[in-house]
Design a protein around this motif. Sequence first.
Motif, PDB file in Angstrom:
ATOM      1  N   GLU A  69       0.810  -1.226   0.000  1.00  0.00           N
ATOM      2  CA  GLU A  69       0.000   0.000   0.000  1.00  0.00           C
ATOM      3  C   GLU A  69       0.841   1.274   0.000  1.00  0.00           C
ATOM      4  O   GLU A  69       0.303   2.376  -0.119  1.00  0.00           O
ATOM      5  CB  GLU A  69      -0.980   0.020   1.179  1.00  0.00           C
ATOM      6  CG  GLU A  69      -0.356  -0.268   2.516  1.00  0.00           C
ATOM      7  CD  GLU A  69      -0.501  -1.721   2.938  1.00  0.00           C
ATOM      8  OE1 GLU A  69      -0.273  -2.614   2.093  1.00  0.00           O
ATOM      9  OE2 GLU A  69      -0.842  -1.967   4.112  1.00  0.00           O
ATOM     10  N   ASP A  70       2.154   1.135   0.123  1.00  0.00           N
ATOM     11  CA  ASP A  70       3.041   2.294  -0.012  1.00  0.00           C
ATOM     12  C   ASP A  70       3.349   2.588  -1.480  1.00  0.00           C
ATOM     13  O   ASP A  70       3.988   3.616  -1.784  1.00  0.00           O
ATOM     14  CB  ASP A  70       4.364   2.045   0.723  1.00  0.00           C
ATOM     15  CG  ASP A  70       4.194   1.958   2.226  1.00  0.00           C
ATOM     16  OD1 ASP A  70       4.849   1.085   2.848  1.00  0.00           O
ATOM     17  OD2 ASP A  70       3.422   2.757   2.787  1.00  0.00           O
ATOM     18  N   THR A  71       2.910   1.739  -2.377  1.00  0.00           N
ATOM     19  CA  THR A  71       3.137   1.955  -3.809  1.00  0.00           C
ATOM     20  C   THR A  71       2.482   3.249  -4.263  1.00  0.00           C
ATOM     21  O   THR A  71       1.286   3.464  -4.055  1.00  0.00           O
ATOM     22  CB  THR A  71       2.579   0.775  -4.618  1.00  0.00           C
ATOM     23  OG1 THR A  71       3.317  -0.409  -4.291  1.00  0.00           O
ATOM     24  CG2 THR A  71       2.688   1.046  -6.117  1.00  0.00           C
ATOM     25  N   ALA A  72       3.279   4.131  -4.869  1.00  0.00           N
ATOM     26  CA  ALA A  72       2.797   5.442  -5.285  1.00  0.00           C
ATOM     27  C   ALA A  72       3.923   6.181  -5.983  1.00  0.00           C
ATOM     28  O   ALA A  72       5.087   5.751  -5.938  1.00  0.00           O
ATOM     29  CB  ALA A  72       2.318   6.256  -4.086  1.00  0.00           C
ATOM     30  N   VAL A  73       3.562   7.302  -6.582  1.00  0.00           N
ATOM     31  CA  VAL A  73       4.571   8.263  -7.004  1.00  0.00           C
ATOM     32  C   VAL A  73       4.808   9.192  -5.820  1.00  0.00           C
ATOM     33  O   VAL A  73       3.857   9.745  -5.262  1.00  0.00           O
ATOM     34  CB  VAL A  73       4.105   9.068  -8.232  1.00  0.00           C
ATOM     35  CG1 VAL A  73       5.156  10.119  -8.589  1.00  0.00           C
ATOM     36  CG2 VAL A  73       3.858   8.138  -9.409  1.00  0.00           C
TER      37      VAL A  73
END
Length: 122
Positions: A89-93
Motif C-alpha cells: 500500500e506504499d506503492t505510489a509516485v
Amino acid sequence: QVQLVESGGGLVQAGGSLRLSCAASGGTFSTYVMAWFRQAPGKEREFVAFIAWSATMTYYADSVKGRFDISRDNDKNTVYLQMNKLKPEDTAVYYCAAGLIATTQDFKYDYWGQGTQVTVSS
C-alpha cells in the motif's frame, strides 16, 4: 524559483527499504519547510512527512509513522525519506515539495518535484 529533483525510487519487495532523495536548487534551501507527498493510482495526493528548516521538527502521517524517517542536509540542499518495512500500500509516485509553512496541506507548498515511482511487491 526553486527546482526540486527526486531520485531513489524503484521496485522493492514488501518488508524492504528504499531511500528517496530530493535535491534542491535555485533558492535558499535552509529557509524552506520540506515535505514528501505521494499519490497512488486512482487516489488523491496524500501527505507523508515534513521537516522544518532547522530539522528540529518533523511530522508524519499515521500510515508511515515508525517506518519512515525524513531528514535533511542543508549543506547539500537535499532532503531524504528513508522508508523501511515497506508495504504494497506504499506503492505510489512520491513527490518532494518546498514551502514556507509547516503543514500537511499540499496546496500550501510552493514548489514541487516531478516525482519518483515507488513500487512495493507482495
